[in-house]
Write a protein that holds these residues in place. Structure first.
Motif, PDB file in Angstrom:
ATOM      1  N   SER A  96      -1.216  -3.877  -9.938  1.00  0.00           N
ATOM      2  CA  SER A  96      -1.480  -2.748  -9.037  1.00  0.00           C
ATOM      3  C   SER A  96      -2.966  -2.402  -9.046  1.00  0.00           C
ATOM      4  O   SER A  96      -3.754  -2.966  -9.808  1.00  0.00           O
ATOM      5  N   THR A  97      -3.340  -1.463  -8.201  1.00  0.00           N
ATOM      6  CA  THR A  97      -4.750  -1.087  -8.028  1.00  0.00           C
ATOM      7  C   THR A  97      -5.370  -0.621  -9.340  1.00  0.00           C
ATOM      8  O   THR A  97      -4.774   0.141 -10.100  1.00  0.00           O
ATOM      9  N   ASP A 144       2.530   7.710  -6.448  1.00  0.00           N
ATOM     10  CA  ASP A 144       2.568   6.255  -6.252  1.00  0.00           C
ATOM     11  C   ASP A 144       4.014   5.764  -6.195  1.00  0.00           C
ATOM     12  O   ASP A 144       4.390   4.957  -5.343  1.00  0.00           O
ATOM     13  N   ALA A 197       0.846  -1.184   0.000  1.00  0.00           N
ATOM     14  CA  ALA A 197       0.000   0.000   0.000  1.00  0.00           C
ATOM     15  C   ALA A 197       0.885   1.240   0.000  1.00  0.00           C
ATOM     16  O   ALA A 197       1.779   1.373   0.843  1.00  0.00           O
ATOM     17  N   SER A 219      -2.468   0.313  -4.027  1.00  0.00           N
ATOM     18  CA  SER A 219      -1.406  -0.646  -3.749  1.00  0.00           C
ATOM     19  C   SER A 219      -0.626  -0.869  -5.037  1.00  0.00           C
ATOM     20  O   SER A 219      -1.197  -0.923  -6.127  1.00  0.00           O
TER      21      SER A 219
END
Length: 293
Positions: free
Chosen positions: A64-65, A103, A5, A11
């Protein structure tokens, strides 16, 4: 593969190579491409030169998200931008390059890394530039590869490259892999490798086929605007690398980046397109190692 995260909403999946005690190099991938775009052998070769190498999936890509709750129709988005209807375009896209840069910085924080050398390719170069602009205290050096400044008059795609980029790929594995050969249009004229493109496409499809994220990443690029004024004030040591065969982001994009950043070094590479042919890895790795030394 680890997944950490980096914020309450996001994340990031990543992979590292080498000794964590060596100088960290964060590799930032481009539009619609998973971390696989930084070939494992390339990462290991860089790690063998005394660098702690980290590659990762941007949001809306790979493992990833994903932002499924914000669907973007690329046709509608392009039409809105083309007609000058920016309010409609802005409303479609839930994030910008700054969020994608955060990120990457968040990943460094999660890994306990205060400062790193940041290397970005294509859209990844735009993200890397944004990291250096927003948090220069965290970026030891910047390497902007096959990228541009966000100014529409520089780094334009050829019509053929643009058509290949925006033509939807088949969803089935066989069709997706076959369609990868269209990327030869922007590859090295001398070293373009259809087999390598098919191999990467197959691995990417098997790992995470996710075309829905492309529209949002495109929107983040288009709507983040020009970085020209900010780049004029950047004081992070910068290396700009661009292939002279690049038709997806014309070499003028790299030349303009180096022109704007004070003291930037420009490396124009013959026989390199919008790709990193294995034959040119020694030159690319030498350049990165020298710049991050």
């Amino acid at each position: 593969m680890p997944n950490v995260a980096v914020s309450p909403e996001v994340s990031i999946a990543y992979e590292s190579f080498g000794d964590s005690g060596d100088p960290p190099v964060l590799l930032v991938m481009g539009f619609g491409a998973q971390l696989l775009g930084w070939h494992e052998d390339f990462c290991r070769a860089l790690a063998d030169r005394g660098r702690y190498v980290i590659r990762y999936d941007n949001r809306d890509c790979g493992l990833s998200t994903k932002f499924d709750e914000h669907p973007v129709d690329m046709g509608e988005f392009i039409a809105a931008v083309g007609s000058g209807d920016l309010p409609t375009a802005l409303a479609m896209v839930p994030y910008r390059l700054r969020d994608m840069a955060d990120d990457g910085l968040g990943l460094l924080t999660a890994l306990g890394i205060e400062r790193a050398h940041v290397v970005g390719a294509s859209m990844g170069g735009m993200i890397a530039q944004t990291m250096a602009l927003s948090s220069p205290d965290r970026v030891l050096t910047l390497t902007s590869m096959m990228s541009s400044t966000g100014e529409s008059e520089y780094g334009r795609s050829s019509p053929e490259a643009q058509a290949a980029l925006f033509t939807p790929k088949p969803a089935d594995r066989e069709g997706y892999v076959a369609a990868a050969e269209k990327e030869l249009v922007w590859a090295s004229k001398r070293y373009g490798d259809a087999a390598a493109l098919r191999e990467l496409a197959a691995a990417s499809h098997d790992r995470s086929f996710y075309p829905a994220g492309i529209g949002r990443q495109l929107g983040a690029m288009v709507l983040s605007g020009s970085r020209a004024d900010a780049l004029r004030e950047l004081r992070v040591p910068t290396l700009v690398i661009h292939g002279l065969d690049d038709t997806l982001i014309d070499p003028s994009g790299g030349k303009r980046t180096a022109e704007l950043v004070p003291g930037a070094e420009l490396l124009l590479i013959p026989d390199m397109g919008h790709d990193r042919p294995r034959e040119l890895w020694p030159e690319l790795i030498d350049a990165v190692v020298s710049h991050t030394g």
